[in-house]
Design an enzyme around this catalytic site. Structure first.
Site, PDB file in Angstrom:
ATOM      1  CE  LYS A  22      40.411  39.798  25.865  1.00 40.86           C
ATOM      2  NZ  LYS A  22      41.804  39.604  26.232  1.00 40.86           N
ATOM      3  CD  GLU A  50      36.765  33.062  23.520  1.00 41.88           C
ATOM      4  OE1 GLU A  50      37.245  33.473  22.448  1.00 41.88           O
ATOM      5  OE2 GLU A  50      37.446  32.899  24.538  1.00 41.88           O
ATOM      6  CD  GLU A  67      47.760  35.372  28.352  1.00 40.10           C
ATOM      7  OE1 GLU A  67      48.393  35.750  29.345  1.00 40.10           O
ATOM      8  OE2 GLU A  67      46.554  35.662  28.164  1.00 40.10           O
ATOM      9  CD  GLU A  96      45.205  38.501  26.297  1.00 37.11           C
ATOM     10  OE1 GLU A  96      44.759  39.517  25.734  1.00 37.11           O
ATOM     11  OE2 GLU A  96      45.442  38.454  27.506  1.00 37.11           O
ATOM     12  CG  ASN A 128      49.450  39.285  27.231  1.00 39.01           C
ATOM     13  OD1 ASN A 128      48.482  39.942  26.841  1.00 39.01           O
ATOM     14  ND2 ASN A 128      49.354  38.371  28.171  1.00 39.01           N
ATOM     15  CG  PHE A 159      41.056  37.526  47.966  1.00 38.03           C
ATOM     16  CD1 PHE A 159      42.351  37.061  48.135  1.00 38.03           C
ATOM     17  CD2 PHE A 159      40.017  36.612  47.999  1.00 38.03           C
ATOM     18  CE1 PHE A 159      42.599  35.712  48.315  1.00 38.03           C
ATOM     19  CE2 PHE A 159      40.252  35.258  48.185  1.00 38.03           C
ATOM     20  CZ  PHE A 159      41.551  34.812  48.332  1.00 38.03           C
TER      21      PHE A 159
HETATM   22  P1  ADP Z   1      42.352  39.248  29.725  1.00 32.09           P
HETATM   23  O1  ADP Z   1      42.999  39.850  28.519  1.00 32.09           O
HETATM   24  O2  ADP Z   1      41.242  40.110  30.261  1.00 32.09           O
HETATM   25  O3  ADP Z   1      43.321  38.805  30.761  1.00 32.09           O
HETATM   26  P2  ADP Z   1      42.107  36.577  28.564  1.00 32.09           P
HETATM   27  O4  ADP Z   1      41.434  36.342  27.278  1.00 32.09           O
HETATM   28  O5  ADP Z   1      43.596  36.536  28.573  1.00 32.09           O
HETATM   29  O6  ADP Z   1      41.577  37.957  29.188  1.00 32.09           O
HETATM   30  O7  ADP Z   1      41.556  35.530  29.618  1.00 32.09           O
HETATM   31  C1  ADP Z   1      41.908  35.584  30.982  1.00 32.09           C
HETATM   32  C2  ADP Z   1      41.489  34.285  31.676  1.00 32.09           C
HETATM   33  O8  ADP Z   1      40.081  34.062  31.513  1.00 32.09           O
HETATM   34  C3  ADP Z   1      42.125  33.037  31.128  1.00 32.09           C
HETATM   35  O9  ADP Z   1      43.357  32.779  31.710  1.00 32.09           O
HETATM   36  C4  ADP Z   1      41.098  31.990  31.488  1.00 32.09           C
HETATM   37  O10 ADP Z   1      41.217  31.644  32.855  1.00 32.09           O
HETATM   38  C5  ADP Z   1      39.788  32.700  31.317  1.00 32.09           C
HETATM   39  N1  ADP Z   1      39.202  32.485  29.980  1.00 32.09           N
HETATM   40  C6  ADP Z   1      39.278  33.307  28.918  1.00 32.09           C
HETATM   41  N2  ADP Z   1      38.600  32.819  27.852  1.00 32.09           N
HETATM   42  C7  ADP Z   1      38.055  31.652  28.249  1.00 32.09           C
HETATM   43  C8  ADP Z   1      37.224  30.651  27.620  1.00 32.09           C
HETATM   44  N3  ADP Z   1      36.810  30.755  26.368  1.00 32.09           N
HETATM   45  N4  ADP Z   1      36.880  29.571  28.360  1.00 32.09           N
HETATM   46  C9  ADP Z   1      37.284  29.446  29.638  1.00 32.09           C
HETATM   47  N5  ADP Z   1      38.041  30.344  30.280  1.00 32.09           N
HETATM   48  C10 ADP Z   1      38.435  31.439  29.615  1.00 32.09           C
END
Ligand code: ADP
Length: 659
Positions: free
Chosen positions: A116, A200, A275, A288, A290, A348
C-alpha cells in the site's frame, strides 16, 4: 490461442473461468485439494489434478504443485482467479520460468501494486489523487501521535501489506490511536508477516468506487467505467453495482483517466481494478490497485457486454485489445449480491455444513455464478461464499426489483445464509434512493439483523401467503372433499405475524380469494403445494415469491423482501386465546454464549465476574484451522465459564453464562 489452460482456483470463479474457456474452444484443467474431490469445478473441467490436503497452504497455495500439474497435463497457461496465488508476483515468475503463460499482469506490476505504501507513492508520481496522509512507516505509537495530529483526526491506521480489511483501525482521537496502533501492528504481523503500518486521513461516510481497467501487451490501456461497492461489512464488500448512482460523466471520466494513467505507469497488462474512496463532495482518492479479476467483475460484464475472462485470455495470448476507449459503452444497470454461509442473526458467524436444498433463481436478467450444487459441502477451509447473484435491468430501479424478486426465490437450506439479510438491504428505501456509504450496514442494522417489530409493507404479502398456504394445506389433507374442507374455513380469520394479530376476511372469487384486512383488499391465488419451499402467489396483478417452511404448532416461517416472520392462521376465537396465553417463554439464549459450530476452545479472554461491553472479544473457537473470535452481543457481567481452553465443543454448547 492456447489449446489448454489450467485454473489455479476453486469454487465459483473456477467454474466461471471454465465456462468462458469452453466457449472459446480451450480445454481446461482443474486443480483440487482432498476436500474438493467432489467439487463442481472438478466436475466441470476437462481434467483435474489433485494437489494436496485441504488447507490452502498445502494445496491451492503450492506454486510447485501447480507448475507440476501444468507440466503433467500440458496446460500452456494458468488463470489464477482471485485470492490464493492471484496477486503473488513469485507465482507469475515461477510460471514464466517454466515457460507457462500467466493470465494476468506482469510480475513487476503485481509487486509494485502489492504494497500500500509503495503503490501510493507510485500513484502520486503518476498524478493520481491519493488520501491525505503520511507515507512513512511508523515504528511506534509515540511517532504516530504527532503525525496523526498533522493529518488531523479522524485517521486510519493501515497495514502496508494489508488486504481483506485486515490490519485496519480508525482513530478519532489520540486515545483511540494509542489503543488501536499496536493492535493494527499485531494483526499485520500475524496476517502478512509484515508489521509496517502507516497513517492516512479517515474519509467520513465514504463511498467505495472502483474503475475496471484493461491493458494489452501492445501499450493499449482502456477503462470500462466504474463499480460502486459501498455496501460493506467490516470493510468487506457485500453488494456491488455498475454504474454508480453517485458518479456523473465528468467524475467518471476523471477517475477513468487517472486509473488508466496509473495502469500505464506500472506497465499494466490484463484486467485490473483501481479502487478509490469518494467523499460527499465527489472528491476521489486512490486506495489501492488490485492486479487481478475482482469478485464483482460480472456487473461490469453485464453493463458493457464484454467477457472479461475472455479478454484476459486473449491478452495473455498476445492479442491486441479489440476496441478503443470511445467504443466502451455502459448500458443499463447491474447489481451483485454475495450469498455467504453465515448467520446474520448471530453476528454473521460463519456456518458450515451440507447444502440440503440449493435452489437458485432463474429468469430474464438474472445471472448466478456459483461453485456449489445441492448436496455440496460448505467447509471452513475456504471462503464462505456460496454464490453470487447478479441482476440486470434497463435502469437502477428495474435492476433492484429483479434483485429483490430473485433473492425471494433463492432458497438454500442446510447452512445458515444471508439471503434474507440481502433482501432487507435491497428492499430498504435508503438503498433504493442510492444513498450509500461504507457505513450503510452499521447504520441500517445497528442491533444486527432482527425482524422489525412494527408492521412493514412486506407483511401484507406475508398475510396473503399464510392464508393461501393454510387453505392449500387443508385442501391437501382431505383430497376427496376438497371443496368442503376449504369451505370449512370461516370467512373471518386472524393471521398472527410474530404474535401480532392481523384480522382479515377471506372469500373465494373464482379460483382465487379476496382477502380483506382493514381498508386494504386484494385478490390472491397460488398453486403452491405443501412441501415446496417457495410459494409463488399472484396478488392482484403482481407475481411474488415467498419462502415458506413449516414450523411446529401449525405455523409457517415466511420470508419476503428480507422480512422473516412466524405466521399462524386461526379463527378469531382461537387467535384471541393464543394472544391471551402467556407467550411460551423461549429458552433465554441471550444469557448464554454458545459455540456456533463444532470446534476447539483455544482461548478464554474473559474471567468470571468480569464486566464486558457489546463487541468485546470473549473466547476463541478454532474450527478447521480457522480462528473465530466470539464477541459479546450485549453488555453484561460474566457469571460462569462453562468450558475451558482445550475443550472440544459441540454446536450450540454453552461456553459461558452471563449474570
Ligand atoms: P484492503 O486491501 O484490506 O481491502 P483497502 O485499502 O482496499 O483495504 O480498504 C478497504 C475498505 O476500507 C474500503 O473500501 C473503505 O471502505 C475502507 N477504507 C480504506 N481506507 C479508508 C480511508 N482512508 N477512509 C475511509 N475508509 C477507508
Amino acid at each position: 490461442m492456447f489449446k489448454k489452460i489450467l485454473i489455479a482456483n476453486r469454487g465459483e470463479i473456477a467454474c466461471r473461468i471454465i465456462r468462458t474457456a469452453r466457449r472459446m474452444g480451450i480445454a481446461t484443467v482443474a486443480v483440487y485439494s482432498e476436500a474438493d474431490a467432489e467439487a463442481l469445478h472438478v466436475r466441470e473441467a476437462d481434467e483435474a489434478v489433485l494437489i494436496g490436503p485441504p488447507p490452502s497452504a498445502e494445496s491451492y497455495l503450492r506454486t510447485d504443485r501447480i507448475v507440476d500439474a501444468c507440466k503433467k497435463t500440458g496446460a500452456e497457461a494458468v488463470h489464477p482467479g482471485y485470492g490464493f496465488l492471484s496477486e503473488r508476483a513469485e507465482f507469475a515468475r515461477a510460471l514464466a520460468e517454466a515457460g507457462i503463460a500467466f493470465i494476468g499482469p506482469p510480475p513487476e506490476a503485481i509487486a509494485a501494486m502489492g504494497d500500500k505504501i509503495e503503490s501510493k507513492r507510485l500513484a502520486q508520481a503518476a498524478g493520481v489523487c491519493t488520501v491525505p496522509g503520511d507515507l512513512d512507516v511508523i515504528p511506534d505509537v509515540e511517532r504516530a501521535v504527532p503525525i496523526a495530529r498533522k493529518i488531523s483526526y479522524p485517521v486510519m491506521i493501515k497495514a502496508s501489506a494489508g488486504g481483506g480489511g485486515k490490519g485496519m483501525r480508525i482513530a478519532h482521537n489520540e486515545a483511540e490511536l494509542r489503543e488501536g496502533f499496536s493492535g493494527a501492528q499485531h494483526e499485520a504481523k500475524a496476517s502478512f508477516g509484515d508489521d509496517r503500518v502507516f497513517l492516512e486521513k479517515y474519509i467520513e461516510e465514504p463511498r467505495h468506487i472502483e474503475i475496471q481497467v484493461l491493458g494489452d501487451a501492445h501499450g493499449n490501456v482502456v477503462h470500462l467505467g466504474e463499480r460502486e461497492c459501498s455496501i460493506q461489512r467490516r470493510h468487506q464488500k457485500v453488494i456491488e453495482e455498475a454504474p454508480s448512482p453517485f458518479i456523473d460523466a465528468e467524475t467518471r471520466a476523471a477517475m477513468g483517466a487517472q486509473a488508466v494513467a496509473l495502469a500505464r505507469a506500472v506497465g499494466y497488462r490484463s484486467a485490473g481494478t483501481v479502487e478509490f474512496i469518494v467523499d460527499r463532495e465527489r472528491n476521489f482518492y486512490f486506495l489501492e490497485m488490485n492486479t487481478r479479476l475482482q469478485v464483482e467483475h460480472p456487473v461490469t460484464e453485464l453493463v458493457t457486454g464484454l467477457d472479461l475472462v475472455e479478454l484476459m485470455i486473449r491478452i495473455a495470448a498476445g492479442e491486441t485489445l479489440p476496441f478503443a476507449q470511445p467504443d466502451v459503452r455502459q448500458n443499463g444497470w447491474a447489481i451483485e449480491a454475495r450469498i455467504y454461509a453465515e448467520d446474520p442473526t448471530r453476528n454473521f458467524l460463519p456456518s458450515i455444513g451440507r447444502l440440503v436444498r440449493y435452489c437458485p433463481p432463474e429468469g430474464e436478467g438474472i445471472r448466478v455464478d456459483a461453485g456449489v450444487f445441492e448436496g455440496a459441502e460448505i467447509s471452513l477451509y475456504y471462503d464462505p461464499m456460496i454464490a453470487k447473484l447478479i441482476a440486470y435491468g434497463k435502469d437502477r430501479d428495474a435492476a433492484i426489483e429483479r434483485l429483490g424478486d430473485a433473492l425471494d426465490g433463492f432458497y438454500i437450506s442446510g447452512v445458515r445464509q444471508n439471503v434474507a439479510f440481502l433482501g432487507a438491504i435491497a428492499a430498504s428505501e435508503r438503498f433504493r434512493a442510492g444513498n450509500l456509504s461504507t457505513d450503510f450496514i452499521g447504520e441500517m442494522f445497528p442491533h444486527g439483523f432482527t425482524p422489525p417489530a412494527e408492521p412493514t409493507e412486506a407483511d401484507q404479502v406475508l398475510v396473503a401467503a399464510a392464508v393461501l398456504a393454510e387453505l392449500r394445506m387443508r385442501a391437501s389433507e382431505t383430497a376427496i372433499d376438497r371443496l368442503d374442507r376449504e369451505a370449512e374455513m370461516p370467512p373471518e380469520l386472524v393471521v398472527l405475524l410474530d404474535g401480532r394479530p392481523c384480522p382479515i376476511s377471506v372469500r373465494p372469487e373464482g379460483a382465487a380469494y379476496r382477502i380483506t384486512g382493514g381498508s386494504e383488499s386484494c385478490i390472491a391465488a397460488t398453486d403452491w403445494r405443501p412441501g415446496l419451499p417457495l410459494l409463488r402467489l399472484r396478488l392482484d396483478d403482481k407475481l411474488l415469491t415467498v419462502q415458506i417452511e413449516r414450523l411446529p404448532g401449525r405455523a409457517f416461517r415466511l420470508v419476503h423482501h428480507g422480512i422473516v416472520r412466524r405466521a399462524q392462521v386461526l379463527p378469531p376465537r382461537a387467535a384471541a386465546l393464543a394472544a391471551l396465553m402467556p407467550e411460551k417463554a423461549a429458552a433465554d439464549s441471550s444469557r448464554f454464549v454458545q459455540s456456533p459450530m463444532p470446534g476447539l476452545l483455544t482461548a478464554v479472554i474473559v474471567a468470571e465476574g468480569q464486566e464486558v461491553k457489546a463487541g468485546e472479544p470473549l473466547v476463541v473457537v478454532e474450527a478447521m484451522k480457522m480462528e473465530n473470535v466470539l464477541r459479546a452481543e450485549r453488555d453484561g457481567k460474566v457469571a460462569k465459564l462453562r468450558a475451558k481452553p482445550g475443550d472440544s465443543l459441540a454446536v450450540d454448547q454453552v461456553i459461558l453464562e452471563y449474570e
